[in-house]
Every structure is written in structure tokens, then in C-alpha cells.
Write an enzyme that holds these catalytic residues in place. Structure first.
Site, PDB file in Angstrom:
ATOM      1  N   LEU A 187     -43.361 -33.393  51.243  1.00  0.00           N
ATOM      2  CA  LEU A 187     -44.477 -32.445  51.314  1.00  0.00           C
ATOM      3  C   LEU A 187     -44.242 -31.429  52.421  1.00  0.00           C
ATOM      4  CD1 LEU A 187     -47.323 -35.134  51.242  1.00  0.00           C
ATOM      5  CD2 LEU A 187     -46.329 -33.933  49.284  1.00  0.00           C
TER       6      LEU A 187
ATOM      7  N   PHE B 123     -35.262 -20.553  51.210  1.00  0.00           N
ATOM      8  CA  PHE B 123     -34.825 -20.936  52.559  1.00  0.00           C
ATOM      9  C   PHE B 123     -33.738 -20.043  53.124  1.00  0.00           C
ATOM     10  CE2 PHE B 123     -36.701 -24.565  54.688  1.00  0.00           C
ATOM     11  CZ  PHE B 123     -37.752 -24.788  53.804  1.00  0.00           C
ATOM     12  N   LEU B 124     -33.817 -18.775  52.784  1.00  0.00           N
ATOM     13  CA  LEU B 124     -32.855 -17.815  53.330  1.00  0.00           C
ATOM     14  C   LEU B 124     -33.590 -16.702  54.071  1.00  0.00           C
ATOM     15  CD1 LEU B 124     -30.169 -17.537  50.486  1.00  0.00           C
ATOM     16  CD2 LEU B 124     -29.975 -18.732  52.657  1.00  0.00           C
ATOM     17  N   LYS B 125     -34.729 -17.046  54.674  1.00  0.00           N
ATOM     18  CA  LYS B 125     -35.446 -16.039  55.467  1.00  0.00           C
ATOM     19  C   LYS B 125     -35.143 -16.277  56.940  1.00  0.00           C
ATOM     20  CE  LYS B 125     -39.415 -15.138  52.505  1.00  0.00           C
ATOM     21  NZ  LYS B 125     -39.635 -16.407  51.755  1.00  0.00           N
TER      22      LYS B 125
ATOM     23  N   THR C 284     -41.159 -41.259  57.568  1.00  0.00           N
ATOM     24  CA  THR C 284     -39.720 -41.019  57.740  1.00  0.00           C
ATOM     25  C   THR C 284     -39.202 -42.019  58.768  1.00  0.00           C
ATOM     26  OG1 THR C 284     -40.084 -38.708  57.259  1.00  0.00           O
ATOM     27  CG2 THR C 284     -37.988 -39.272  58.289  1.00  0.00           C
TER      28      THR C 284
ATOM     29  N   CYS D 230     -41.124 -31.760  61.595  1.00  0.00           N
ATOM     30  CA  CYS D 230     -40.136 -32.516  60.804  1.00  0.00           C
ATOM     31  C   CYS D 230     -38.684 -32.134  61.079  1.00  0.00           C
ATOM     32  CB  CYS D 230     -40.430 -32.344  59.327  1.00  0.00           C
ATOM     33  SG  CYS D 230     -42.099 -32.826  58.903  1.00  0.00           S
TER      34      CYS D 230
ATOM     35  N   ASP E 243     -57.278 -46.468  59.147  1.00  0.00           N
ATOM     36  CA  ASP E 243     -56.773 -46.035  60.447  1.00  0.00           C
ATOM     37  C   ASP E 243     -57.464 -46.859  61.522  1.00  0.00           C
ATOM     38  OD1 ASP E 243     -55.219 -43.107  61.166  1.00  0.00           O
ATOM     39  OD2 ASP E 243     -56.089 -44.264  62.814  1.00  0.00           O
TER      40      ASP E 243
ATOM     41  N   VAL F 246     -49.536 -37.084  56.034  1.00  0.00           N
ATOM     42  CA  VAL F 246     -48.971 -37.626  54.789  1.00  0.00           C
ATOM     43  C   VAL F 246     -49.962 -38.586  54.131  1.00  0.00           C
ATOM     44  CG1 VAL F 246     -47.093 -39.029  53.838  1.00  0.00           C
ATOM     45  CG2 VAL F 246     -46.618 -37.360  55.628  1.00  0.00           C
TER      46      VAL F 246
HETATM   47  C1  UGA Z   1     -40.344 -29.749  55.805  1.00  0.00           C
HETATM   48  C2  UGA Z   1     -39.670 -29.833  54.420  1.00  0.00           C
HETATM   49  O1  UGA Z   1     -39.590 -28.530  53.829  1.00  0.00           O
HETATM   50  C3  UGA Z   1     -40.452 -30.766  53.487  1.00  0.00           C
HETATM   51  O2  UGA Z   1     -39.759 -30.906  52.246  1.00  0.00           O
HETATM   52  C4  UGA Z   1     -40.583 -32.140  54.157  1.00  0.00           C
HETATM   53  O3  UGA Z   1     -41.339 -33.046  53.360  1.00  0.00           O
HETATM   54  C5  UGA Z   1     -41.267 -31.964  55.494  1.00  0.00           C
HETATM   55  O4  UGA Z   1     -40.480 -31.061  56.320  1.00  0.00           O
HETATM   56  C6  UGA Z   1     -41.369 -33.327  56.143  1.00  0.00           C
HETATM   57  O5  UGA Z   1     -40.336 -33.926  56.456  1.00  0.00           O
HETATM   58  O6  UGA Z   1     -42.485 -33.868  56.228  1.00  0.00           O
HETATM   59  P1  UGA Z   1     -42.389 -28.354  56.842  1.00  0.00           P
HETATM   60  O7  UGA Z   1     -41.988 -28.928  58.169  1.00  0.00           O
HETATM   61  O8  UGA Z   1     -43.821 -28.359  56.461  1.00  0.00           O
HETATM   62  O9  UGA Z   1     -41.602 -29.111  55.642  1.00  0.00           O
HETATM   63  O10 UGA Z   1     -41.917 -26.827  56.869  1.00  0.00           O
HETATM   64  P2  UGA Z   1     -40.928 -25.866  56.070  1.00  0.00           P
HETATM   65  O11 UGA Z   1     -41.696 -25.006  55.169  1.00  0.00           O
HETATM   66  O12 UGA Z   1     -39.807 -26.615  55.496  1.00  0.00           O
HETATM   67  O13 UGA Z   1     -40.388 -24.953  57.293  1.00  0.00           O
HETATM   68  C7  UGA Z   1     -39.691 -25.535  58.394  1.00  0.00           C
HETATM   69  C8  UGA Z   1     -39.287 -24.489  59.379  1.00  0.00           C
HETATM   70  O14 UGA Z   1     -38.254 -23.650  58.847  1.00  0.00           O
HETATM   71  C9  UGA Z   1     -40.409 -23.529  59.798  1.00  0.00           C
HETATM   72  O15 UGA Z   1     -40.336 -23.270  61.172  1.00  0.00           O
HETATM   73  C10 UGA Z   1     -40.131 -22.275  58.982  1.00  0.00           C
HETATM   74  O16 UGA Z   1     -40.639 -21.111  59.567  1.00  0.00           O
HETATM   75  C11 UGA Z   1     -38.610 -22.282  58.969  1.00  0.00           C
HETATM   76  N1  UGA Z   1     -38.051 -21.510  57.829  1.00  0.00           N
HETATM   77  C12 UGA Z   1     -38.163 -21.981  56.564  1.00  0.00           C
HETATM   78  C13 UGA Z   1     -37.400 -20.314  58.081  1.00  0.00           C
HETATM   79  O17 UGA Z   1     -37.288 -19.865  59.251  1.00  0.00           O
HETATM   80  N2  UGA Z   1     -36.861 -19.616  57.025  1.00  0.00           N
HETATM   81  C14 UGA Z   1     -36.956 -20.076  55.749  1.00  0.00           C
HETATM   82  O18 UGA Z   1     -36.422 -19.376  54.835  1.00  0.00           O
HETATM   83  C15 UGA Z   1     -37.616 -21.270  55.505  1.00  0.00           C
END
Ligand code: UGA
Length: 425
Positions: A149, A245-247, A117, A256, A26, A7
Site C-alpha cells: 500500500l 517512478f521516474l520523477k 514488514t 518505508c 490495539d 496498514v
Molecule cells: C512505498 C511503496 O510505494 C509501497 O508499494 C509500499 O507498500 C510502501 O512503501 C510500504 O512499504 O508500506 P510510500 O512510502 O507510501 O509507498 O510512498 P511512494 O509513493 O512509494 O513514494 C516514496 C518516496 O519516493 C516519496 O518520497 C516520493 O516523493 C518519492 N518518489 C516517488 C519520487 O521522488 N519520484 C517518483 O517518481 C516516485
């Protein structure tokens, strides 16, 4: 910018790109030396180029000297790690240490911004620590400004945010922060610090719930003979639901979602609220890893002695991060049940190696599937979608594919002689 993790680096480089002068701090001097030489320790699209550009222009610099950095800055961002402790609560020892260090270097008005966070109430806590540690009173404000992010798209998420949330009781701090972010075109949402902190947890837990919901629907689709991709599309047209987010997949992971869901559960417990829904989300997510393993086991007729070619180890595509990666977890479980795994990931192999003692690591996807009884696709990297599956078929001992991300075309694969299993289709 105090803390040069993910971040801190993204925020620092992007603020420099917005025209500000940024110094990232750092305590790890080796890291600071590497960063000063233009070497960014994480893989993130566009970050190294941005950091190098602003290192050269002098708008971005790196140091271990927190005192000097704070005294020369108007804005101080706290972007240090808040790893979970053994109870799942976010460990804020580093935030507390940083707050104490900042207190000693406040020479004129500063806006101190909590971006990590942190548990609910941390903005107030940082304020209290600074107040107690200050020798001579100087004016300052502490503000909550959570980040949203995503790994892999962090630079574009920063530059084109869905919203900027500022939690503060100080009009002066809000005005200055608004000015700082002036180059960004996004709704600015100003609220109180506790609500801002809650927005971060509530957003991540909601998205984790959404993914888990579609995973559960996918499991049901398998039972009734529906195709979850069609179902998700048909649902998504309702704007209240949306397409994102429906995959379905092998479960959510990363640094996170799992951590923040557990932390929110701990917060709930501390406040006497039983958040059964979120408890259920974490449980269903664990079961999703198990279901993926069971699918491989069923298709290959038992795992003992089977050769499994694993494609993908990162927790999602376009990152080298394997923290709480469902791909790593599933791979581990396959090995525990007697499978011999050879894995390949375009970016995450170095990070995955220590997590998977006993696994083989291949130089390419083709090498990973050589002589394999079954191919298991666990991370949705584009390059796995465009492999020559005729060649893959020729390399494998048996033509079996478990596509835990629904990346591949079952019609094409079946024509090539594969037995194919996706998720919910
Ligand atoms: C997540 C949030 O999306 C960010 O908005 C947030 O800032 C971040 O956490 C954080 O707190 O720092 P990130 O962990 O990079 O971001 O990843 P995502 O893209 O959100 O995916 C999270 C998990 O959900 C992954 O394992 C991904 O494969 C899974 N996912 C996501 C699915 O299985 N299906 C989907 O449709 C979407």
C-alpha cells in the site's frame, strides 16, 4: 487485525468492505476509543468514510482485548509497527509480543498472517514463538502476506492491487486466504514464506533505486543541458522500464523506503553480502537533499539572513506524513545555514512543527512567500501548481523559485519575471 497503525486500519476497513467481519485490536485505549467514535488518526483518502460506514453497519469494531478478538476470528493479521533499531534492523519486539498473546487464544484452526514488514525468517520465528507459548496444541498456520500500500492511495491500492503475495507451506492456509481475498481482481502469487518476505524488501529497495537513478540522471541533465522530463518519457516507452517512478525530486523519503533499504542492507551484512549498490542508493539520496539546498543557496546568493518561503513539508503529496521527509530535511538544512524559513503545507504542518523548531508556519501558501527572497517548492501538492503566481511575484521580495518537484511551468514563470530552477531541466 492486531495493530491499528496505517496498514492495520486500511486492511481492516477494506476487508470489512469486502464483506467480512473485522475487529481491530490495539493496546492504546485512547486510540481505540477515538476509532470507535469514528475518528481516524491518520489522513488517508477515503479511509475515514470507509471506517465510519462499516462501524455503523457493525462489520468493523475496535477493542483492546486481543484474547477475545483472536479467539473469535478465523484469520489473525499481525499489523504492528516494526521501527528500525539503532543498527537499522527492523525491531520486531512488538511482533514477538503479539505472537505470544495470540498463542494463548488459539481455540480452533487459525491462519495467522504476517503483514508487517519483518526481517527475513520472521514467519518461521512467529511460528516458533506460538509453538513454544501454546499450552495445549491447536492447529494453526503462519503465513507471510506483505502489503504494497502507498500512503495517499492506500484504499485504492488495497482494492485494486498489482498482486497478492502469499508465502506459505500450507495448502489449507493458502486456500482460505484466497477465499478471503476473493473480491479482489489481482494475480495471486503463492510462494514460500522467506521468498514472500524478500519480495517486500526487494520491491521497495528497487523502487528506491529507480527514483535515485532518475535523480542522478536529472543531475547529469543539468550539466549537459538536457530535460529530464523528456528523457524519462523517452525511456518509459520501453516496457521494460515503464513510465512510473521516474520523477526526480529532493530525494525519496517516507516511513518505508529509507527504513527498508537500511534493513535490507543490515540483512545483507548479516549474511556476508556487500550490497554496495544499495549503499550507493542511500548515499546518492542524501546528496540529493544537499543538492537541493545548494541550489537555493546559489540562486539566492548565500543563505545567511535570507527569507525562504517553503511550500510543502509532507514526504510526498496527499499525506500528512513527515517521517523521513526530504522536505523537512531540506528545510532544516536551510535553517542551519542561516535562512529564516516560513513554511506551509496543506496537511502536514502539525506533524512538522515539532521537527522544525525556529521555523515560521503560515496559514496559506501566499502567506509563506510574503517578503521571501526565494520560494522553494518541496512537496508536489496540486494546490501549489494552481497558485496565482502573479500575486506570488507581487508578495515576494525577490522573484526566485526553486521547484524541487518540477511542478511548475518555467515558461510562464519566466514571463512573469521569475528566475526559475527545477530539477534536471
Ligand atoms: C512505498 C511503496 O510505494 C509501497 O508499494 C509500499 O507498500 C510502501 O512503501 C510500504 O512499504 O508500506 P510510500 O512510502 O507510501 O509507498 O510512498 P511512494 O509513493 O512509494 O513514494 C516514496 C518516496 O519516493 C516519496 O518520497 C516520493 O516523493 C518519492 N518518489 C516517488 C519520487 O521522488 N519520484 C517518483 O517518481 C516516485
Amino acid at each position: 487485525m492486531i495493530g491499528t497503525g496505517y496498514v492495520g486500519l486500511v486492511t481492516g476497513a477494506c476487508l470489512a468492505d469486502l464483506g467480512h467481519t473485522v475487529v481491530c485490536v490495539d493496546r492504546d485505549s485512547e486510540k481505540i476509543d477515538a476509532l470507535s467514535a469514528g475518528r481516524v488518526p491518520v489522513y488517508e483518502a477515503g479511509l475515514e468514510a470507509l471506517a465510519t460506514k462499516h462501524l455503523e453497519s457493525g462489520d468493523l469494531s475496535f477493542t483492546t482485548d486481543i484474547q477475545e478478538a483472536v479467539s473469535k476470528s478465523q484469520f489473525v493479521f499481525i499489523t504492528v509497527d516494526t521501527p528500525p533499531d539503532e543498527t537499522g534492523r527492523a525491531d520486531i519486539t512488538r511482533v514477538e509480543e503479539v505472537a505470544r498473546s495470540i498463542a494463548g487464544s488459539i481455540n480452533d484452526y487459525k491462519v495467522i498472517i504476517n503483514k508487517s514488514t519483518v526481517p527475513i525468517g520472521s514467519t518461521k520465528m512467529v511460528q516458533r514463538i506460538i509453538e513454544e507459548s501454546m499450552e495445549e496444541y491447536r492447529e494453526y498456520d503462519v503465513v507471510s502476506n506483505p502489503e504494497f500500500l502507498r500512503e495517499g492511495t492506500a484504499v485504492s491500492d488495497f482494492m485494486d492491487p498489482s498482486r497478492i503475495v502469499i508465502g506459505s507451506d500450507s495448502q489449507k492456509a493458502v486456500m482460505l486466504l484466497t477465499e478471503l481475498y476473493r473480491g479482489l481482481d489481482a494475480p495471486l502469487f503463492v510462494t514460500d514464506p522467506v521468498s514472500a518476505e524478500m519480495i517486500k524488501y526487494a520491491s521497495n529497495a528497487f523502487l528506491a533505486t529507480k527514483v535515485t537513478y532518475i535523480n542522478a540522471i536529472a543531475n547529469l541533465c543539468e550539466a549537459v543541458g538536457a530535460d529530464v522530463r523528456e528523457v524519462a518519457l523517452g525511456m518509459g516507452y520501453d516496457e521494460r522500464i515503464g513510465f512510473e517512478f521516474l520523477k526526480p525530486g529532493p530525494g525519496f523519503g517516507g516511513s518505508c523506503f529509507p527504513k527498508d533499504c537500511r534493513a535490507l542492507l543490515a540483512i545483507s551484512r548479516d549474511h556476508g553480502y556487500d550490497f554496495d549498490l544499495l549503499e550507493g542508493v542511500l548515499e546518492v539520496n542524501r546528496e540529493q537533499h544537499e543538492r537541493t539546498v545548494a541550489k537555493v543557496e546559489r540562486l539566492s546568493g548565500g543563505l545567511k539572513g535570507r527569507k525562504v518561503g517553503v511550500l510543502g513539508l509532507a514526504f510526498k503529496a496527499n499525506t500528512d506524513d513527515v517521517r523521513e521527509s526530504p522536505a523537512v530535511r531540506v528545510t532544516k538544512m536551510l535553517m542551519e545555514r542561516g535562512a529564516h524559513v516560513t513554511a506551509f503545507d496543506p496537511r502536514a504542518m502539525d506533524n512538522a512543527r515539532p521537527e522544525l523548531p525556529g521555523a515560521g508556519f503560515a496559514e496559506s501558501a501566499y502567506e509563506a512567500v510574503e517578503d521571501a527572497d526565494v520560494l522553494v517548492l518541496l512537496t508536489e501538492w496540486d494546490e501549489f501548481k494552481w497558485l496565482d503566481y502573479e500575486r506570488v511575484r507581487g508578495l515576494m521580495a525577490r522573484p526566485l523559485i526553486v521547484d524541487a518537484r518540477n511542478c511548475l511551468d518555467p515558461v510562464v514563470l519566466r514571463k512573469l519575471g521569475f528566475t526559475y530552477e527545477g530539477v534536471g531541466r
